[in-house]
Write an enzyme that holds these catalytic residues in place. Sequence first.
Site, PDB file in Angstrom:
ATOM      1  N   CYS A  84      35.478  91.307  18.964  1.00 22.63           N
ATOM      2  CA  CYS A  84      36.122  90.781  20.174  1.00 22.63           C
ATOM      3  C   CYS A  84      35.560  91.437  21.430  1.00 22.63           C
ATOM      4  CB  CYS A  84      37.625  90.996  20.100  1.00 22.63           C
ATOM      5  SG  CYS A  84      38.309  90.451  18.532  1.00 22.63           S
ATOM      6  N   HIS A  86      42.174  83.804  23.905  1.00 21.72           N
ATOM      7  CA  HIS A  86      41.223  84.795  23.393  1.00 21.72           C
ATOM      8  C   HIS A  86      40.132  84.140  22.537  1.00 21.72           C
ATOM      9  CE1 HIS A  86      39.586  88.488  22.032  1.00 21.72           C
ATOM     10  NE2 HIS A  86      40.420  88.780  21.057  1.00 21.72           N
TER      11      HIS A  86
HETATM   12  C1  LIG Z   1      49.750  83.991  15.678  1.00 24.18           C
HETATM   13  C2  LIG Z   1      48.984  82.888  14.966  1.00 24.18           C
HETATM   14  C3  LIG Z   1      48.835  83.227  13.485  1.00 24.18           C
HETATM   15  C4  LIG Z   1      49.768  81.579  15.105  1.00 24.18           C
HETATM   16  O1  LIG Z   1      49.068  80.539  14.495  1.00 24.18           O
HETATM   17  P1  LIG Z   1      49.849  79.334  13.741  1.00 24.18           P
HETATM   18  O2  LIG Z   1      50.923  79.926  12.908  1.00 24.18           O
HETATM   19  O3  LIG Z   1      48.821  78.502  13.060  1.00 24.18           O
HETATM   20  O4  LIG Z   1      50.459  78.542  14.896  1.00 24.18           O
HETATM   21  P2  LIG Z   1      50.109  77.025  15.278  1.00 24.18           P
HETATM   22  O5  LIG Z   1      48.697  76.968  15.749  1.00 24.18           O
HETATM   23  O6  LIG Z   1      50.510  76.136  14.139  1.00 24.18           O
HETATM   24  O7  LIG Z   1      51.033  76.776  16.506  1.00 24.18           O
HETATM   25  C5  LIG Z   1      52.434  76.515  16.405  1.00 24.18           C
HETATM   26  C6  LIG Z   1      53.020  76.587  17.779  1.00 24.18           C
HETATM   27  O8  LIG Z   1      52.993  77.954  18.256  1.00 24.18           O
HETATM   28  C7  LIG Z   1      52.205  78.048  19.425  1.00 24.18           C
HETATM   29  N1  LIG Z   1      51.416  79.268  19.309  1.00 24.18           N
HETATM   30  C8  LIG Z   1      50.371  79.480  18.484  1.00 24.18           C
HETATM   31  N2  LIG Z   1      49.945  80.738  18.620  1.00 24.18           N
HETATM   32  C9  LIG Z   1      50.736  81.317  19.554  1.00 24.18           C
HETATM   33  C10 LIG Z   1      50.770  82.598  20.113  1.00 24.18           C
HETATM   34  N3  LIG Z   1      49.891  83.550  19.747  1.00 24.18           N
HETATM   35  N4  LIG Z   1      51.695  82.866  21.046  1.00 24.18           N
HETATM   36  C11 LIG Z   1      52.581  81.910  21.429  1.00 24.18           C
HETATM   37  N5  LIG Z   1      52.586  80.669  20.931  1.00 24.18           N
HETATM   38  C12 LIG Z   1      51.670  80.381  19.998  1.00 24.18           C
HETATM   39  C13 LIG Z   1      51.354  76.821  19.455  1.00 24.18           C
HETATM   40  O9  LIG Z   1      51.015  76.455  20.770  1.00 24.18           O
HETATM   41  C14 LIG Z   1      52.251  75.796  18.814  1.00 24.18           C
HETATM   42  O10 LIG Z   1      53.182  75.366  19.762  1.00 24.18           O
HETATM   43  P3  LIG Z   1      53.648  73.833  19.797  1.00 24.18           P
HETATM   44  O11 LIG Z   1      54.295  73.590  18.458  1.00 24.18           O
HETATM   45  O12 LIG Z   1      54.591  73.780  20.951  1.00 24.18           O
HETATM   46  O13 LIG Z   1      52.407  73.036  19.989  1.00 24.18           O
HETATM   47  C15 LIG Z   1      47.607  82.723  15.591  1.00 24.18           C
HETATM   48  O14 LIG Z   1      47.747  82.374  16.932  1.00 24.18           O
HETATM   49  C16 LIG Z   1      46.797  84.002  15.501  1.00 24.18           C
HETATM   50  O15 LIG Z   1      46.258  84.333  14.445  1.00 24.18           O
HETATM   51  N6  LIG Z   1      46.667  84.769  16.602  1.00 24.18           N
HETATM   52  C17 LIG Z   1      45.954  86.022  16.616  1.00 24.18           C
HETATM   53  C18 LIG Z   1      44.504  85.792  16.867  1.00 24.18           C
HETATM   54  C19 LIG Z   1      43.733  87.050  16.645  1.00 24.18           C
HETATM   55  O16 LIG Z   1      43.974  87.819  15.738  1.00 24.18           O
HETATM   56  N7  LIG Z   1      42.735  87.251  17.490  1.00 24.18           N
HETATM   57  C20 LIG Z   1      41.841  88.358  17.385  1.00 24.18           C
HETATM   58  C21 LIG Z   1      42.485  89.562  17.891  1.00 24.18           C
HETATM   59  S1  LIG Z   1      41.382  90.937  18.028  1.00 24.18           S
END
Ligand SMILES: CC(C)(COP(=O)(O)OP(=O)(O)OC[C@H]1O[C@@H](n2cnc3c(N)ncnc32)[C@H](O)[C@@H]1OP(=O)(O)O)[C@@H](O)C(=O)NCCC(=O)NCCS
Lengths: 133, 390
Positions: free
Chosen positions: B89, B338
């Site tokens: 990242c 991100h």
């Molecule tokens: C947290 C995480 C697992 C959620 O993914 P998910 O469970 O597949 O969620 P979805 O994509 O199905 O989204 C479901 C809903 O939550 C929302 N959403 C997704 N990620 C979100 C987050 N991080 N914060 C707030 N809302 C979020 C979406 O917009 C969606 O909303 P909607 O239903 O109103 O459209 C994913 O965002 C993630 O892995 N984030 C971390 C990324 C990461 O690790 N980056 C590298 C870091 S070094």
Amino acid sequence: MGEQIPFTIEQFYKHMLQGKFIGGKCKKCGKIHLPPRPLCDKCFLNEFEWVELPKNGKLLTYTIIHVAPPQFQGMAPYAVGIVQLENGVKIPGMIKGIALEQIKIGMPLTIDFGTCAATQPWPQWPRYSFKPA
Amino acid sequence: MKGKPLVSIVSAGLSKFGKIEGLYARELFAEAAKEAYERCPNLNPKKDIQALFVGHMGESYEHQGHTGATAADWAGLLHIPAIRTEGACASSGAALRAGIYAVLSGLCDVVMVGGVEKMTHRTTPEVTEFLAMASDYPFEQWHGITFPGLFALMATAHMHKYGTTEKQMAMVAVKNHYHGSLNPKAHMQKEVTLETALSSRVIAWPLKLYDCSLITDGASCLILTKPELAKKYTDTPVHIVGSGQASDTIGMYEREEFTSLKAAKLAAKKAYEMANVKPEDIDVAEVHDCFTIAEIIAYEDLGFCKPGEGGHLAEKGETKLGGRIPINTSGGLKAKGHPVGATGTAQAYEIYLQLTEQAEKRQVKDAEIGLTHNVGGSGATAAVHIYRRE
Ligand SMILES: CC(C)(COP(=O)(O)OP(=O)(O)OC[C@H]1O[C@@H](n2cnc3c(N)ncnc32)[C@H](O)[C@@H]1OP(=O)(O)O)[C@@H](O)C(=O)NCCC(=O)NCCS
Ligand SMILES: [Zn+2]
């Protein structure tokens, strides 16, 4: 144990499959490497001896994973943590054999070596885990 | 003197961040490049830009590596030397640092640095697996540890050692979503309440949905030149006055402590020393809030507060717009999004806007000195840069 056995990650896991939990100790500075390394990062020496690692340690930190990669999805939620062995060396791994809400920082844990089918494609590493001591 | 310029930023570009359907990484990068060209009419990109360094974390997303040449082509910059930098990242924080090497070496007068990632066309389990590749395979990934999992291990340790609370972490999310609501390029431009954040579903306990950054598509870039050439291109350059980068063990488990990132502390120390500034001199900062706990630890590692006090800083609102030191005015990784490879130079883009009074609704008044803090993996790479306005 013979000098000819390489001090490597591959060898660490091979040993584990044979029921041996051992790391590489630098003959100069005494640092115990887990995993074993072919070059000591402290003194650049490549002379090591195998030392047995303690099977018991305490939990330094942990998490409960709910969103997992594809190959672990069926197990979620599961606990993983970092364990400090009795000689100070640290190692991460899954925590099993305890209700998730009973896991506590500082709790004593002991290692279970796990198995690995010989037919499995690379990597043939066992998935060890920790359980309450 | 505070901040002798190392190199100067004369332009910057950022694609829209979000779920950008149908656009691949190279196309997103072209969008960011276009903005940088348009901002700087005195620049003749084909004639002036002599090298490209582009951060890109993973070829798995699009089954496409070799991003240096691809990005150069789509940005209209063939046939300059172009390479990809990879530091998880922190890939584009590392690209920025590489660009500084190129200009300071004297080999190049003008370079483009940037980053890109296309992520949202893959499923969350797939993305989770690709991201985890930035952690140790034999001991972390192999045993089911995810990226959120690594930062959750830090969160549990921080809560245990300092009494940091889930509420304090949620306050970081509330703040960054508020900032994101003021940024038209942010992925999520909606505010959230503390209750929503605190009651969201668990991803890796104690981290919940609102503690996690977003899976986002996007690209960013900067044009760097020698300070003595900056005025040829713009009346309002932003100078980079400090640069630090450091590394640490790929396995988080091997480190001495889990409540701070040594690489980030070392990078910050170098950058502060080079710039001859102190944490108190920073007017605005973009820090790597890949998870809310990471922002709290960043406050401590950067010296904005003492170790263990990061949670209180967030709770007291000191890092919100209008507070003592506004942090992540862009919305941060939490709300702006991100796209991992793009993040480092996207942070620099926000500081560029702030120090040239172009941050509109999120402008920090009279901001003179800015800082970016970009972390790769669980902290095996960190890059810190310090910026000063003309
Ligand atoms: C947290 C995480 C697992 C959620 O993914 P998910 O469970 O597949 O969620 P979805 O994509 O199905 O989204 C479901 C809903 O939550 C929302 N959403 C997704 N990620 C979100 C987050 N991080 N914060 C707030 N809302 C979020 C979406 O917009 C969606 O909303 P909607 O239903 O109103 O459209 C994913 O965002 C993630 O892995 N984030 C971390 C990324 C990461 O690790 N980056 C590298 C870091 S070094
Ligand atoms: Zn040694």
